[in-house]
Every structure is written in structure tokens, then in C-alpha cells.
Motif scaffolding. Structure first.
Motif, PDB file in Angstrom:
ATOM      1  N   ALA A  16      -1.895   8.246 -13.596  1.00 56.36           N
ATOM      2  CA  ALA A  16      -0.442   8.122 -13.736  1.00 56.36           C
ATOM      3  C   ALA A  16       0.097   6.989 -12.861  1.00 56.36           C
ATOM      4  CB  ALA A  16       0.227   9.441 -13.356  1.00 56.36           C
ATOM      5  N   ILE A  17      -0.457   6.826 -11.679  1.00 55.62           N
ATOM      6  CA  ILE A  17      -0.013   5.749 -10.788  1.00 55.62           C
ATOM      7  C   ILE A  17      -0.405   4.394 -11.364  1.00 55.62           C
ATOM      8  CG2 ILE A  17      -0.236   4.778  -8.458  1.00 55.62           C
ATOM      9  CD1 ILE A  17      -0.859   7.684  -7.518  1.00 55.62           C
ATOM     10  N   ARG A  18      -1.608   4.308 -11.931  1.00 45.87           N
ATOM     11  CA  ARG A  18      -2.025   3.043 -12.561  1.00 45.87           C
ATOM     12  C   ARG A  18      -1.139   2.714 -13.758  1.00 45.87           C
ATOM     13  NH1 ARG A  18      -7.310   4.991 -11.243  1.00 45.87           N
ATOM     14  NH2 ARG A  18      -7.523   5.962 -13.309  1.00 45.87           N
ATOM     15  N   MET A  34       0.851  -1.185   0.000  1.00 45.18           N
ATOM     16  CA  MET A  34       0.000   0.000   0.000  1.00 45.18           C
ATOM     17  C   MET A  34       0.888   1.236   0.000  1.00 45.18           C
ATOM     18  SD  MET A  34      -2.677   1.352   2.888  1.00 45.18           S
ATOM     19  CE  MET A  34      -2.965   3.127   3.010  1.00 45.18           C
ATOM     20  N   LEU A  35       0.644   2.133  -0.937  1.00 46.06           N
ATOM     21  CA  LEU A  35       1.438   3.352  -1.049  1.00 46.06           C
ATOM     22  C   LEU A  35       0.634   4.528  -0.511  1.00 46.06           C
ATOM     23  CD1 LEU A  35       2.882   2.863  -4.655  1.00 46.06           C
ATOM     24  CD2 LEU A  35       3.980   2.320  -2.474  1.00 46.06           C
ATOM     25  N   SER A  36       1.096   5.106   0.602  1.00 46.48           N
ATOM     26  CA  SER A  36       0.454   6.310   1.153  1.00 46.48           C
ATOM     27  C   SER A  36       1.491   7.410   1.310  1.00 46.48           C
ATOM     28  CB  SER A  36      -0.230   6.000   2.488  1.00 46.48           C
ATOM     29  OG  SER A  36       0.689   5.473   3.426  1.00 46.48           O
ATOM     30  N   LEU A  37       2.372   7.507   0.313  1.00 45.48           N
ATOM     31  CA  LEU A  37       3.367   8.581   0.273  1.00 45.48           C
ATOM     32  C   LEU A  37       2.670   9.913   0.017  1.00 45.48           C
ATOM     33  CD1 LEU A  37       5.921   6.560  -1.822  1.00 45.48           C
ATOM     34  CD2 LEU A  37       6.355   7.431   0.472  1.00 45.48           C
ATOM     35  N   PRO A  38       3.324  11.043   0.342  1.00 45.84           N
ATOM     36  CA  PRO A  38       2.609  12.322   0.356  1.00 45.84           C
ATOM     37  C   PRO A  38       2.250  12.913  -0.992  1.00 45.84           C
ATOM     38  CG  PRO A  38       4.911  12.627   0.954  1.00 45.84           C
ATOM     39  CD  PRO A  38       4.679  11.162   0.900  1.00 45.84           C
ATOM     40  N   ASP A  39       2.895  12.522  -2.088  1.00 41.02           N
ATOM     41  CA  ASP A  39       2.567  13.143  -3.368  1.00 41.02           C
ATOM     42  C   ASP A  39       2.553  12.108  -4.476  1.00 41.02           C
ATOM     43  OD1 ASP A  39       5.372  13.199  -4.722  1.00 41.02           O
ATOM     44  OD2 ASP A  39       5.689  14.068  -2.750  1.00 41.02           O
ATOM     45  N   ALA A  40       1.944  12.463  -5.585  1.00 41.37           N
ATOM     46  CA  ALA A  40       1.744  11.519  -6.682  1.00 41.37           C
ATOM     47  C   ALA A  40       3.064  11.064  -7.294  1.00 41.37           C
ATOM     48  CB  ALA A  40       0.859  12.157  -7.750  1.00 41.37           C
ATOM     49  N   GLU A  41       4.024  11.985  -7.452  1.00 44.70           N
ATOM     50  CA  GLU A  41       5.308  11.605  -8.041  1.00 44.70           C
ATOM     51  C   GLU A  41       5.999  10.524  -7.221  1.00 44.70           C
ATOM     52  OE1 GLU A  41       4.331  14.651  -7.457  1.00 44.70           O
ATOM     53  OE2 GLU A  41       4.151  15.579  -9.435  1.00 44.70           O
ATOM     54  N   SER A  42       5.899  10.615  -5.902  1.00 42.90           N
ATOM     55  CA  SER A  42       6.501   9.607  -5.032  1.00 42.90           C
ATOM     56  C   SER A  42       5.855   8.245  -5.256  1.00 42.90           C
ATOM     57  CB  SER A  42       6.349  10.008  -3.559  1.00 42.90           C
ATOM     58  OG  SER A  42       6.920  11.261  -3.307  1.00 42.90           O
ATOM     59  N   LYS A  43       4.537   8.233  -5.397  1.00 38.86           N
ATOM     60  CA  LYS A  43       3.829   6.964  -5.603  1.00 38.86           C
ATOM     61  C   LYS A  43       4.178   6.365  -6.961  1.00 38.86           C
ATOM     62  CE  LYS A  43      -0.145   8.383  -2.776  1.00 38.86           C
ATOM     63  NZ  LYS A  43      -0.061   9.845  -2.822  1.00 38.86           N
ATOM     64  N   VAL A  44       4.274   7.221  -7.981  1.00 35.59           N
ATOM     65  CA  VAL A  44       4.651   6.732  -9.312  1.00 35.59           C
ATOM     66  C   VAL A  44       6.050   6.123  -9.268  1.00 35.59           C
ATOM     67  CG1 VAL A  44       5.238   7.457 -11.662  1.00 35.59           C
ATOM     68  CG2 VAL A  44       3.144   8.296 -10.578  1.00 35.59           C
ATOM     69  N   ILE A  83      -1.550  -1.019  -4.164  1.00 32.61           N
ATOM     70  CA  ILE A  83      -2.732  -0.195  -3.950  1.00 32.61           C
ATOM     71  C   ILE A  83      -2.261   1.185  -3.496  1.00 32.61           C
ATOM     72  CG2 ILE A  83      -4.865   0.086  -2.624  1.00 32.61           C
ATOM     73  CD1 ILE A  83      -4.858  -2.962  -2.254  1.00 32.61           C
ATOM     74  N   ALA A  84      -2.849   2.234  -4.061  1.00 28.77           N
ATOM     75  CA  ALA A  84      -2.459   3.606  -3.708  1.00 28.77           C
ATOM     76  C   ALA A  84      -3.696   4.481  -3.651  1.00 28.77           C
ATOM     77  CB  ALA A  84      -1.465   4.162  -4.723  1.00 28.77           C
ATOM     78  N   HIS A  85      -3.562   5.607  -2.977  1.00 28.31           N
ATOM     79  CA  HIS A  85      -4.641   6.596  -2.970  1.00 28.31           C
ATOM     80  C   HIS A  85      -4.126   7.880  -3.603  1.00 28.31           C
ATOM     81  CE1 HIS A  85      -3.203   9.379   0.202  1.00 28.31           C
ATOM     82  NE2 HIS A  85      -2.555   8.323   0.648  1.00 28.31           N
ATOM     83  N   SER A  86      -5.052   8.704  -4.050  1.00 28.60           N
ATOM     84  CA  SER A  86      -4.673   9.959  -4.689  1.00 28.60           C
ATOM     85  C   SER A  86      -5.808  10.962  -4.523  1.00 28.60           C
ATOM     86  CB  SER A  86      -4.386   9.740  -6.175  1.00 28.60           C
ATOM     87  OG  SER A  86      -4.035  10.951  -6.794  1.00 28.60           O
ATOM     88  N   LEU A  87      -5.459  12.247  -4.631  1.00 24.83           N
ATOM     89  CA  LEU A  87      -6.475  13.290  -4.526  1.00 24.83           C
ATOM     90  C   LEU A  87      -7.177  13.540  -5.860  1.00 24.83           C
ATOM     91  CD1 LEU A  87      -4.675  15.947  -2.285  1.00 24.83           C
ATOM     92  CD2 LEU A  87      -6.651  14.548  -1.663  1.00 24.83           C
ATOM     93  N   TYR A  88      -6.469  13.296  -6.976  1.00 24.25           N
ATOM     94  CA  TYR A  88      -7.005  13.696  -8.278  1.00 24.25           C
ATOM     95  C   TYR A  88      -6.960  12.534  -9.265  1.00 24.25           C
ATOM     96  CZ  TYR A  88      -5.958  18.172  -6.081  1.00 24.25           C
ATOM     97  OH  TYR A  88      -5.876  19.206  -5.194  1.00 24.25           O
ATOM     98  N   GLU A  89      -7.926  12.536 -10.179  1.00 25.56           N
ATOM     99  CA  GLU A  89      -8.060  11.442 -11.128  1.00 25.56           C
ATOM    100  C   GLU A  89      -6.848  11.349 -12.061  1.00 25.56           C
ATOM    101  OE1 GLU A  89      -8.981   8.230 -13.050  1.00 25.56           O
ATOM    102  OE2 GLU A  89     -10.235   8.956 -11.391  1.00 25.56           O
ATOM    103  N   ASP A  90      -6.310  12.490 -12.521  1.00 23.46           N
ATOM    104  CA  ASP A  90      -5.160  12.424 -13.427  1.00 23.46           C
ATOM    105  C   ASP A  90      -3.938  11.832 -12.735  1.00 23.46           C
ATOM    106  OD1 ASP A  90      -5.020  14.664 -11.784  1.00 23.46           O
ATOM    107  OD2 ASP A  90      -3.840  15.823 -13.218  1.00 23.46           O
ATOM    108  N   GLU A  91      -3.761  12.143 -11.442  1.00 29.74           N
ATOM    109  CA  GLU A  91      -2.666  11.544 -10.685  1.00 29.74           C
ATOM    110  C   GLU A  91      -2.895  10.045 -10.496  1.00 29.74           C
ATOM    111  OE1 GLU A  91      -2.436  13.738  -7.070  1.00 29.74           O
ATOM    112  OE2 GLU A  91      -1.454  15.485  -7.990  1.00 29.74           O
ATOM    113  N   ALA A  92      -4.139   9.670 -10.210  1.00 25.91           N
ATOM    114  CA  ALA A  92      -4.450   8.248 -10.046  1.00 25.91           C
ATOM    115  C   ALA A  92      -4.165   7.477 -11.333  1.00 25.91           C
ATOM    116  CB  ALA A  92      -5.911   8.076  -9.639  1.00 25.91           C
TER     117      ALA A  92
END
Length: 517
Positions: free
Chosen positions: A484-486, A447-457, A473-482
């Protein structure tokens, strides 16, 4: 009229810089340089420099106070901080002062002052960059901020001895300042969550820290930082920092405008600025090898060195007081160093990934205690990032007797989790060295709960590149960031606010059922 011109120029050029992939502060600096030659035709009032000085000072005080809110004083008392900061300062002074005297033709006094000013790194740029990447509490972030504080203290000593200013005898009372912590914390509790909390932050940063320390013959900037550090362990310190964030950003616009409006460069100033901008890699290399000597791994030594690769606005304060004739060239050097350093700091992780094979040759394999590699034990689930989201997930899974391990890059947070009985170890999800060394064979879910999208990517790509075939599995605030993680390889991403809404709706449904039943 002043605010119309300054805000308009700052917005337009800040937007252009941002659209070019540069920090907006580069545009603010350019706005200052652009306004300066047209000050008369733009009908700027004569009081403009004094007004910008005041606004800039408030911005720096608020910045340092919010940095202090994220620091632990005990983390500054480390050999790599004192040793790295002092040795780098002395080495720079011993190289630059003779060079400026013999090659640049400056007097020994002027050469020494310029060398001292060029030895410092920008607290504003480094703190903003680390804050934007959520790395102020990471190991390399704490080292970089600690060295910056050492440099600021050196600057204060230089100013005190050179100008004849000495602290007031009443300054000894500041040794009792820690005794006031319970009162300060109680006042924060009483301030609520809205405008009173904002005013409380301003009182601590500007009144107690800034004006209070200045009245005692000490630096108001250091005072603001120390006041922030005094209340850093308060449960609402993070909320206080967020409350001050917008105001701090606005005042810092004035700081960068002030630098740009300090004067127009001539040919000699331009040559000086370009020459010392070209020498920035030497500044970074010296920091890197010093930190390697203090047993930091190549990755953290590199990240800290990159964060310190700039010239300092505090150096401008020293030059303005002791060698005002050099201020324009030095201001241009600071501005150019920001132009070079900002993209380097933003891309520090990817840059290290490219240079890692070469940089790791210099490592001392007797690593610093804060950098011991993590052992995952028999865990089946790994949570990377143990902030509020990661902690909540950990506690829920732990209730089901799931074999867990949590990772976090903040040693103080790790220590807090361990005291609470959680299996959490120090490791940085953005450290390619960690991913190269960790054994993931027993891990089934990450599970990735790092503070920003770039870190999760980044972490997702490292997991897949190192052969991890389990679920990410990760969470994100915004669909475009989500998305990118996928694309990087995550199996599932959840939109934090969307999931919170679903959870609240479920509680509403349960409430309706209970009412009708």
C-alpha cells in the motif's frame, strides 16, 4: 456459565462489528443489550452485575494507568486544557440544563445532573482511539487527554459534594507521592521482563492507584492515571504498557458489557438518546471553536474536538449515584454516541483533508508555541518520525556527515533529541497544513518511520501531491502494508522483521568467518 455467555456474545458481536468497519467495542455494547432481556432464560447468576462491575472497574483502572504511562504531567498545565475543559463544561451545563427542564419536563435537580453527565466525553473511547492511531503523545492527543482529565476531576468534585463524601484527612499525604518515584522506578527495575513486570503494573494501577486513592476518599481512576504518569519517564514505561495491553483489553470487554446490560430502553429513553446523539455535532463545534480561541491551528483543534465527540461512561457513574432513574436513557445515548464517534475518530485525518479549506478560515494565525511550522534549513535528508527506528537511522547517517533533519509530533521527544544534539523539529507527518506550507526543494530523500501504515501512506501521498520527485523510503511490519505504501508513491519499502533477520544472519556469517579464520 457467566463467562461462557458473556465471552461468546462479546466475541460474535464484536467480530460482526469489526467486519462492518466499526470498532469491536460497538459489538460488545450490543452484546450487553442483547444479553439483558434474556438474562433469566440464559441462567445468569444473580451476582452477574457485581462481577461485571468489578471486571469493568479493573479495565478502566488499567486503561487509565497505561494512558498515564504516556503522559507528561507538565503538558497538562496548559491554558487550552484548563480553559477549554472548564469553559466547555460550563457552556454545556448552561444550555442543556434549562433545555432538559423546560423542554424535557425534568426537575431542575435531574436536569442539572443530566446536563453535567452529558458534558463529559468518553475517556475510554478517546484513549483507545488515540492509542490505536499512535497519537496519545501528539499535540492534539495531549490536549484531548488533558481535557478529559479535567472533566473527570469535575465529575469527582460533583460526586463528592452531592453525596456528602469528602476526602480523608490522610489524603494530604498524597502531596508527598512524587517523593516515592525513585522507589517505584527501582521496583520496576527489579521486576524483570515477564510475569513480575505484569504484576508490578497491576500493583501500581489497582492497588496503589485504585484501592489506595479510594481508601483516602478519592477517585481510584484518577489515582491509576497519576501513578502511570509518575513513572512515565522510566526507560521501561513503554514495555510496561505493552505488558498490560492484553489484560486491559480483556477487562474492558466487561466494561462495555456492563453498559449494555444496565437496562432495556423504553420509548422515552430512546427519544432522549436519539435527540442527544443528534446534538453531538454541537459538542464538537464548541470544542473546535474554543481551541481555535486558544490559538490552536484548525487541524489540531479539529482532531482534538473529534476525539472528544462522545458522551462519557463517567457520566453514567454520576447518573447512577445521583439520578438512577435516568440511567437507561443515558446509557443508550452513550452507546449511540460511540456508534457515531468511533468511525469519525478513525477517519479524522481524511475528514479534515476534505474540510480543510473551510475550517482554516477560522484560524488565529498567532499559533500556539507547540504548533510553530518547521524550517527544514539546508537538510538534504528528512526523517519523518523520530522513534527508535528513525533515531537509529539518523545517527547512522549523521556519522557520514549527511545534512539531516528529523520531524516528530511529540514535543517532549523533540526536546529530548535537541538536548542530545540532533537537528529535530516539531512537525506532524499527518498534518496536511504542514505539507501545504513546507518547502521541499532542497530535500533529496525522505525516510518515513511513522508508527503505522496509514500514516506512511498519507505522508507519501502528500509528498507526491506537492511535487516531491525525490526518493521516499519507508519500513513496514507486513507485506500488504508495504505494498500500500509503494502504491502511494514510495520508491522502497523494507519489512522490519525481515531486515532484522538479514542483519542477524550477517552477524552470524561474520562470527563463522572469525571462528574459521
Amino acid at each position: 456459565m457467566l463467562e461462557v455467555i458473556c465471552l461468546s456474545f462479546a466475541f460474535v458481536l464484536g467480530l460482526l462489528a469489526w467486519r462492518c468497519g466499526l470498532p469491536a467495542l460497538i459489538g460488545f455494547l450490543a452484546a450487553g443489550f442483547l444479553i439483558n432481556p434474556f438474562a433469566d432464560s440464559l441462567a445468569l447468576p444473580p451476582s452477574t452485575p457485581e462481577i461485571l462491575d468489578h471486571v469493568a472497574h479493573l479495565g478502566v483502572l488499567l486503561l487509565l494507568f497505561t494512558v498515564g504511562l504516556k503522559l507528561k504531567l507538565k503538558s497538562l498545565a496548559q491554558p487550552e486544557v484548563f480553559g477549554g475543559g472548564l469553559i466547555h463544561f460550563l457552556a454545556t451545563l448552561l444550555v442543556f440544563a434549562p433545555g432538559l427542564h423546560w423542554l424535557g419536563g425534568a426537575t431542575w435537580a435531574t436536569a442539572s445532573i443530566l446536563a453535567i453527565a452529558l458534558a463529559f466525553s468518553s475517556t475510554v473511547l478517546s484513549a483507545k482511539s488515540l492509542e490505536a492511531r499512535r497519537e496519545l503523545r501528539a499535540f492534539h492527543g495531549r490536549v484531548a487527554i488533558g481535557i478529559l482529565i479535567i472533566q473527570d476531576l469535575i465529575a469527582l468534585v460533583v460526586l463528592a459534594f452531592s453525596t456528602g463524601q469528602v476526602p480523608s484527612p490522610w489524603a494530604v499525604l498524597l502531596f508527598g507521592l512524587p517523593l516515592a518515584r525513585p522507589l517505584l522506578k527501582r521496583l520496576i527495575d527489579l521486576s524483570g521482563h515477564d510475569e513480575l513486570l505484569l504484576l508490578m503494573g497491576l500493583v501500581l494501577a489497582v492497588v496503589v492507584g485504585g484501592a489506595g486513592f479510594s481508601a483516602l476518599g478519592l477517585s481510584g481512576e484518577v489515582g491509576a492515571l497519576l501513578l502511570g504518569a509518575l513513572v512515565a519517564d522510566h526507560p521501561r514505561a513503554q514495555e510496561l504498557g505493552k505488558t498490560l495491553w492484553g489484560l486491559k483489553e480483556l477487562f474492558l470487554v466487561g466494561f462495555f458489557l456492563k453498559i449494555g446490560m444496565s437496562g432495556m430502553p423504553d420509548w422515552d429513553s430512546l427519544v432522549f438518546a436519539v435527540t442527544f446523539t443528534a446534538l453531538l455535532p454541537l459538542k464538537a463545534a464548541l470544542f473546535f471553536f474554543l481551541l481555535i480561541l486558544f490559538r490552536l491551528r484548525a487541524r489540531n483543534a479539529f482532531q482534538a474536538a473529534i476525539s472528544l465527540t462522545s458522551y462519557s461512561e463517567f457520566g453514567l457513574i454520576v447518573a447512577a449515584a445521583l439520578a438512577p432513574d435516568t440511567l437507561v436513557g443515558l446509557a443508550l445515548a452513550v452507546a449511540l454516541s460511540f456508534l457515531v464517534a468511533a468511525p469519525l475518530q478513525r477517519n479524522a485525518h481524511s475528514l479534515f483533508a476534505r474540510l480543510e479549506p473551510w475550517l482554516r478560515r477560522f484560524e488565529n494565525h498567532r499559533w500556539h508555541p507547540d504548533e510553530q511550522p518547521a524550517s527544514l534549513g539546508d537538510a538534504r535528508v528528512m526523517i519523518v518520525g523520530m522513534g527508535r527506528t528513525g533515531t537509529a537511522a539518523y545517527d547512522r547517517l549523521h556519522a557520514d556527515d549527511t545534512r539531516l533533519i528529523g520531524l516528530d509530533a511529540d514535543p517532549n521527544r523533540v526536546e529530548s533529541h535537541v538536548r542530545a544534539g540532533r537537528h529535530v523539529v516539531y512537525a506532524d507527518g499527518e498534518d496536511i497544513g504542514f505539507w501545504n506550507s513546507v518547502n521541499l526543494r532542497q530535500i533529496e530523500v525522505v525516510m518515513l518511520s511513522l508508527p503505522d501504515a496509514e500514516s506512511k501512506v498519507f505522508a507519501t501521498r502528500q509528498l507526491r501531491d506537492h511535487g516531491f520527485a525525490g526518493t521516499i523510503i519507508a519500513h513496514s511490519l507486513y507485506e500488504d502494508e508495504a505494498e500500500a505504501i509503494r502504491r502511494a508513491g514510495a520508491n522502497q519499502t523494507y519489512l522490519t522483521m525481515h531486515e532484522a533477520g538479514l542483519g542477524l544472519a550477517e552477524h552470524v556469517r561474520q562470527g563463522l568467518t572469525a571462528t574459521r579464520g
